[in-house]
Write an enzyme that holds these catalytic residues in place. Structure first.
Site, short mmCIF file in Angstrom:
data_model
loop_
_atom_site.label_atom_id
_atom_site.label_comp_id
_atom_site.label_asym_id
_atom_site.label_seq_id
_atom_site.Cartn_x
_atom_site.Cartn_y
_atom_site.Cartn_z
N ARG A 57 -25.16 -12.79 -17.16
CA ARG A 57 -25.36 -11.35 -17.37
C ARG A 57 -24.55 -10.81 -18.55
NH1 ARG A 57 -26.38 -12.99 -12.79
NH2 ARG A 57 -24.30 -13.89 -12.82
N THR A 58 -23.27 -11.15 -18.62
CA THR A 58 -22.44 -10.61 -19.68
C THR A 58 -22.95 -11.05 -21.05
OG1 THR A 58 -20.52 -10.57 -18.23
CG2 THR A 58 -20.10 -10.43 -20.59
N LYS A 86 -14.31 -31.38 -31.17
CA LYS A 86 -13.72 -32.19 -32.23
C LYS A 86 -12.21 -31.95 -32.36
CE LYS A 86 -18.01 -31.81 -34.91
NZ LYS A 86 -18.60 -31.33 -36.19
N ARG A 107 -15.18 -14.80 -24.23
CA ARG A 107 -14.85 -15.07 -22.82
C ARG A 107 -14.12 -16.41 -22.78
NH1 ARG A 107 -18.58 -14.83 -17.43
NH2 ARG A 107 -18.11 -12.64 -17.78
N HIS A 135 -11.68 -7.63 -17.26
CA HIS A 135 -13.09 -7.67 -17.67
C HIS A 135 -13.51 -6.21 -17.93
CE1 HIS A 135 -17.06 -8.95 -18.32
NE2 HIS A 135 -17.31 -9.63 -17.22
#
Length: 307
Positions: A57-58, A86, A107, A135
């Site tokens: 959703r975010t 890497k 995030r 959040h």
């Protein structure tokens, strides 16, 4: 009114005026989010999206928000498809994406990552969740949902239910609600209580708080039942999780004689029964949609202000 935030890192950085500004602008964005109007206000702008943790959703709502405003997005949805595999460190990744974009959404599973990222790039940074920390954009869409559905935020009684220890959404929401005239109840197993530091801050701010593990005790008086899943991925001990999973189950029978609404930041696991979905109580899908106009309002505000 002017929006004062360059970065969206923590809801604690916001004033009540900042929050109300975004809520009003979100209402203006809603017709665009619903395809009833069009906007190219961010045409030619690029949003860098760095999702080191899984998100549906975010991530998709940020992408939809940027595109609804005429902009575009770049980035990755999983760290294992980036140069992180890497050995590239976070600083280098963020700096490079900052050169390619007009704002960054990040995030990460480590608390404090978004604030660190904002210190190494010149473009605005939005915290889309940092571990068990904050959040803030979820909080703003939660407040917008309450205002749109119930017509107000002041004078509400909001019960936060479930994993209050690890749930970053409830941490941010509690701080935001403290700026309004609200009553809060914290409903959780003893092992998942709201962190003492947050409770201390709220008490210091004069907020009325009721802590309990009995969900039945808050049903009659609550306007909002804000339910969260038990955050399995944040438990250091799997056995600890297994002991308390499914601690609360919200079903139609539990809420049918109340006047409250049920909200949830999603995804849900087993804490809300499907028989609540199509009732007048269940507002979590509507809540998820409101993430688009709210994030549109934030993107417009910080990218326009940065110019």
């Amino acid at each position: 009114m002017v929006f004062h935030q360059k970065n969206i890192i923590s809801i604690s950085d916001f004033s009540k005026d900042d929050i109300e500004y975004i809520l009003r602008l979100s209402e203006k964005m809603e017709p665009i989010a619903r395809s009833k109007k069009q906007s190219n206000v961010l045409s030619g702008k690029i949003l860098g999206m760095l999702f080191y943790e899984p998100s549906t959703r975010t991530r998709l709502s940020f992408e939809a928000a940027m595109k609804r405003l005429g902009g575009s997005t770049i980035g990755f949805a999983e760290a294992n498809v980036s140069s992180t595999t890497k050995g590239e460190n976070l600083t280098d990744t963020v700096k490079i994406v900052g050169e390619y974009s007009d704002a960054i959404v990040i995030r990460h599973n480590m608390e404090g990552t978004a604030r660190f990222a904002s210190s190494v790039v010149d473009v605005p940074v939005i915290n889309a969740g940092d571990g068990a920390g904050q959040h803030p954009t979820q909080t703003l869409l939660d407040l917008y949902t309450m205002k749109r559905v119930l017509g107000k935020i002041d004078e509400l009684h909001v019960a936060l239910v479930g994993d209050l220890k690890y749930g970053r959404t409830v941490h941010s929401l509690a701080y935001a609600l403290a700026m309004f005239d609200v009553k809060m109840s914290f409903v959780s197993p003893p092992e998942l209580k709201m962190p003492n530091g947050i409770v201390h801050d709220l008490n210091k701010a004069g907020v009325s708080i009721n802590e309990t593990n009995d969900i039945h005790s808050v049903l009659e008086d609550s306007d909002v039942l804000y339910v969260t899943r038990i955050q399995k991925e944040r438990f250091p001990d799997p056995e600890e999780y297994s002991k308390i999973k499914g601690a609360y189950m919200i079903d139609k029978k539990l809420v049918e004689d109340t006047d409250l609404i049920v909200m949830h930041p999603l995804p849900r696991v087993d804490e809300i029964s499907y028989d609540v979905d199509n009732t007048k109580y269940g507002k979590y899908f509507e809540q998820a949609f409101y993430g688009v106009p709210v994030r549109m309002a934030l993107l417009k505000s910080i990218i326009d202000s940065f110019e």
